[in-house]
Design a protein around this motif. Structure first.
Motif, PDB file in Angstrom:
ATOM      1  N   ASP A 348     -39.826 -25.271  31.101  1.00 30.16           N
ATOM      2  CA  ASP A 348     -39.321 -26.723  31.584  1.00 30.16           C
ATOM      3  C   ASP A 348     -37.885 -26.755  32.172  1.00 30.16           C
ATOM      4  N   ALA A 349     -37.041 -26.187  31.285  1.00 27.81           N
ATOM      5  CA  ALA A 349     -35.479 -26.108  31.655  1.00 27.81           C
ATOM      6  C   ALA A 349     -35.338 -25.278  32.724  1.00 27.81           C
ATOM      7  N   ALA A 350     -35.784 -24.118  32.809  1.00 18.05           N
ATOM      8  CA  ALA A 350     -35.601 -23.051  33.653  1.00 18.05           C
ATOM      9  C   ALA A 350     -36.140 -23.822  35.211  1.00 18.05           C
ATOM     10  N   ALA A 351     -37.135 -24.487  35.142  1.00 17.85           N
ATOM     11  CA  ALA A 351     -37.514 -25.187  36.423  1.00 17.85           C
ATOM     12  C   ALA A 351     -36.610 -26.149  36.998  1.00 17.85           C
ATOM     13  N   ALA A 352     -36.174 -26.840  35.740  1.00 15.41           N
ATOM     14  CA  ALA A 352     -35.091 -27.940  36.143  1.00 15.41           C
ATOM     15  C   ALA A 352     -33.615 -27.582  36.559  1.00 15.41           C
ATOM     16  N   GLY A 353     -33.587 -26.158  36.272  1.00 16.42           N
ATOM     17  CA  GLY A 353     -31.956 -25.713  36.619  1.00 16.42           C
ATOM     18  C   GLY A 353     -31.072 -25.576  35.374  1.00 16.42           C
ATOM     19  N   ARG A 354     -31.724 -26.194  33.933  1.00 20.13           N
ATOM     20  CA  ARG A 354     -30.775 -26.227  33.149  1.00 20.13           C
ATOM     21  C   ARG A 354     -30.725 -24.758  32.303  1.00 20.13           C
ATOM     22  N   ILE A 355     -31.797 -24.043  32.382  1.00 14.77           N
ATOM     23  CA  ILE A 355     -31.893 -22.567  31.773  1.00 14.77           C
ATOM     24  C   ILE A 355     -31.503 -21.700  33.116  1.00 14.77           C
ATOM     25  N   LEU A 376     -39.738 -18.934  36.491  1.00 17.61           N
ATOM     26  CA  LEU A 376     -38.757 -17.776  36.549  1.00 17.61           C
ATOM     27  C   LEU A 376     -38.250 -17.358  37.988  1.00 17.61           C
ATOM     28  N   GLY A 377     -38.765 -17.984  38.795  1.00 21.70           N
ATOM     29  CA  GLY A 377     -38.203 -17.812  40.278  1.00 21.70           C
ATOM     30  C   GLY A 377     -36.743 -18.516  40.465  1.00 21.70           C
ATOM     31  N   LYS A 378     -36.754 -19.448  39.702  1.00 22.02           N
ATOM     32  CA  LYS A 378     -35.371 -20.476  39.686  1.00 22.02           C
ATOM     33  C   LYS A 378     -34.414 -19.986  39.064  1.00 22.02           C
ATOM     34  N   LEU A 379     -34.600 -18.608  38.067  1.00 25.81           N
ATOM     35  CA  LEU A 379     -33.569 -18.391  37.191  1.00 25.81           C
ATOM     36  C   LEU A 379     -32.622 -17.701  37.963  1.00 25.81           C
ATOM     37  N   ASP A 380     -31.199 -17.579  37.504  1.00 20.60           N
ATOM     38  CA  ASP A 380     -30.186 -17.033  37.938  1.00 20.60           C
ATOM     39  C   ASP A 380     -30.140 -15.357  37.581  1.00 20.60           C
TER      40      ASP A 380
END
Length: 619
Positions: A348-355, A376-380
């Motif tokens: 959830d945090a990855a989807a929201a950009g926090r992770i 996973l696609g939103k991770l740096d």
């Protein structure tokens, strides 16, 4: 031609069956029975018997991969480490997550935990299996003091009655299922609560074909009937437990008639099950971590306390596990630190950009659904360490090849708390390495040379024995015999076959009853008329074993024959199964061995109620 036999532990489920790896001219050629191993006594299911197939799969990762311009290119370990170190250094601790695996060794998870805490400075570490284990383990800890199965698998043979709820051992944990068969042959009465007529349910003297999600109601009904009949173990309750009155009040309304309406069963089944269970000494309950919610585990613990069936052989709450080291991963600390995130929260945090970055070691988390893939696609930056290029690995920036269980040393801890060895039998394929070695190399690349210097896996285990009280006194030398040691180890001299013989591990030494009330989940209705009973899904190892794929080539949805007829569905049809969370197309398995109004499908599809639509060629 050179042959050798290397004793090891099966890499699949949490039974931890002992196997001999047959090595022919340096190649892993097959499995030979290990008769002296007390877990399985030389018997092995198809998964363990064919474990050499995934090790020898041509799909194995053999060299590091770095994604450039959207495509993977082979890279050296040095270049991969530089890429990872640079990316991890750029991310603050609370913006990075670490996912461990319940199929990696204790040594891997211990090193990974320390890497997360001391190098990445993050409390966000969890192992994926805890998604279905955490509530169950907490339930055992709250009731008895320790989050672990109370008894040995062999104890099931000595039970006079066995209640199975939320589990199908004969298919999911076959060598635990074998013990239930032996118990029945010795005269034990078997009670199974399951909407399906599974192989385990076919053993039953009483099959309670309850609706999915109603296990708590069924167990509460059995407890209520035992108390009403005055068959509770009053002496045990008075001397060794607390809060009985609260639990008694919570089940007062769970009459056989009330439970029958909730669960869709005959009320007489509850009464019969209560009579059998109350009369049996000892009696055991069997459940699965995957199906065992915290409420179900507390209800089962209540049942065992009401009947005095804890702290002796042939009794207890037997929590079966889906992966070989689900117990060990928790034991050595691959769980969230203070304010740390569990796996679902990390997604959830990855989807929201926090992770911003994720390090995944040995798990294919993307198989859980599109929501994970999207996150996973939103991770740096994503690093995946595994045997195969899984769906998760395909999303990674860097992929690192792990050595298999046959290519490295270590330990795993099975569901009955037995710490056992895995032993290196062959050389790793390509340039793959043991996971703990890779983690140490990344730590060194990030400037932590002194803190991650281990000569071998045994040196790591010696640190585990110092850090984890239950493992105190255990060492590799004491694990050489096939019996190994069940923690707590009593100074390593011997193990503990069953817990709580003298007292419980709670602060006051007494087991705690809980006021558990049945809470209705999502119900079937006009839009989604079918309830879902989960099947155990196939995973990365199974999908890379040709023999297993031949037996189970594709996932299916099991449908009652009357329901299928009403829907115009015949065996083998493509069926679209839709719930609130989405839809999936599966092949229909039309059967009489599931109750009407219920379908059974792989657990990866998270839905409690669904609708079915036959997929036509035009569609």
């Amino acid at each position: 031609m050179e042959f050798k036999y290397v004793p090891s532990t099966c890499p699949y489920c949490g039974n931890g069956c002992g196997i001999n790896l047959v090595v022919k001219d340096g190649q892993f050629a097959g499995i030979s029975p290990w008769q002296r191993n007390p877990v399985n006594e030389g018997k092995v299911c198809i998964r363990g018997n064919k474990s050499f197939e995934f090790v020898n799969s041509p799909n194995r990762l053999t060299t590091p991969l770095i994604k450039k311009d959207g495509k993977f290119v082979e890279a050296s370990w040095e270049d991969a480490y530089k890429e990872i170190a640079s990316a991890f250094k750029a991310v603050k601790g609370d913006a990075i997550g670490v996912v461990a695996s319940a199929r990696n060794s204790n040594e891997d998870s211990f090193v990974l935990k320390n890497f997360a805490a001391n190098v990445l400075k993050t409390a966000n570490i969890d192992y994926c299996g805890r998604r279905c284990n955490a509530d169950a383990v907490k339930g055992l800890a709250d009731a008895f003091g320790a989050g672990a199965t109370t008894n040995s698998l062999a104890d099931l043979e000595t039970a006079q009655a066995i209640l199975v709820v939320g589990s199908n051992p004969l298919e999911e944990n076959p060598l635990a299922g074998r013990r239930i068969i032996i118990a029945k042959q010795k005269g034990a009465k078997i009670i199974v609560a399951d909407a399906r007529k599974t192989p385990t349910a076919r053993l039953a003297d009483i099959h309670i074909a309850c609706n999915p999600g109603t296990g708590v109601a069924v167990v509460n009904g059995i407890i209520s009937a035992i108390i009403k009949a005055g068959k509770e173990n009053k002496d045990f309750i008075a001397k060794k437990t607390s809060n009985f009155d609260k639990a008694k009040a919570a089940v007062a309304s769970s009459t056989p008639e009330a439970v029958a309406k909730i669960a869709g069963i005959d009320a007489a089944l509850i009464t019969q099950a209560a009579e059998i269970f109350a009369a049996a000494q000892p009696a055991a309950v069997v459940t699965s971590a995957g199906a065992g919610s915290g409420d179900l585990i507390r209800a089962l613990a209540n049942l065992q306390l009401v009947t005095g069936n804890v702290g002796k052989a042939g009794a207890g709450v037997n929590l079966l596990r889906g992966k070989s080291n689900a117990q060990g991963a928790a034991d050595v600390g691959a769980v969230p630190g203070e304010n740390g995130l569990a796996v679902p929260a990390m997604i959830d945090a990855a989807a929201a950009g926090r992770i911003k970055a994720l390090y995944v070691v040995g798990e294919n988390i993307a198989s859980a659904g599109a929501h994970v893939t999207d996150a996973l696609g939103k991770l740096d930056f994503l690093v995946v360490q595994d045997l195969f290029l899984t769906e998760t690995a395909a999303k990674a920036n860097v992929v690192l090849p792990s050595a298999s269980f046959a290519e490295r040393d270590g330990t795993v801890t099975n569901a009955e708390r037995r710490v056992q060895r895995i032993r290196k039998a062959i050389e790793p394929v390509g340039t793959s390495k043991a996971d703990w070695q890779i983690i140490c190399d990344i730590a060194k690349a990030m400037g932590h040379e002194k803190d991650f210097v281990f000569k071998d896996a045994e040196a790591i285990f010696n640190e585990i024995a110092k850090a984890v009280p239950a493992y105190a006194g255990i060492n590799y030398a004491k694990l050489e015999k096939p019996e190994a040691i069940q923690w707590p180890a009593a100074g390593g001299v011997f193990g503990t076959a069953f817990l709580y013989a003298d007292k419980f591990s709670t602060k006051d030494g007494k087991a705690a009853f809980a006021a558990v009330e049945y809470k209705a989940g999502e119900a079937a209705g006009a839009e989604f008329p079918f309830m879902v009973a989960a099947q155990w899904p196939m995973g990365t190892l199974s999908m890379n074993s040709a023999s297993i794929v031949r037996e189970w080539p594709y996932p299916v949805v099991a449908i009652n024959k009357e329901d299928a007829h009403a829907q115009g569905i015949i065996n083998g049809d493509a069926v679209k199964v839709s719930g609130k969370a989405g839809s999936v197309v599966l092949a229909a398995k039309v059967t009489a061995e599931i109750k009407q109004g219920v379908v059974s499908m792989p657990a990866g599809f998270a839905a409690a109620a669904v609708k079915l639509e036959k997929v036509t060629e035009e569609a």
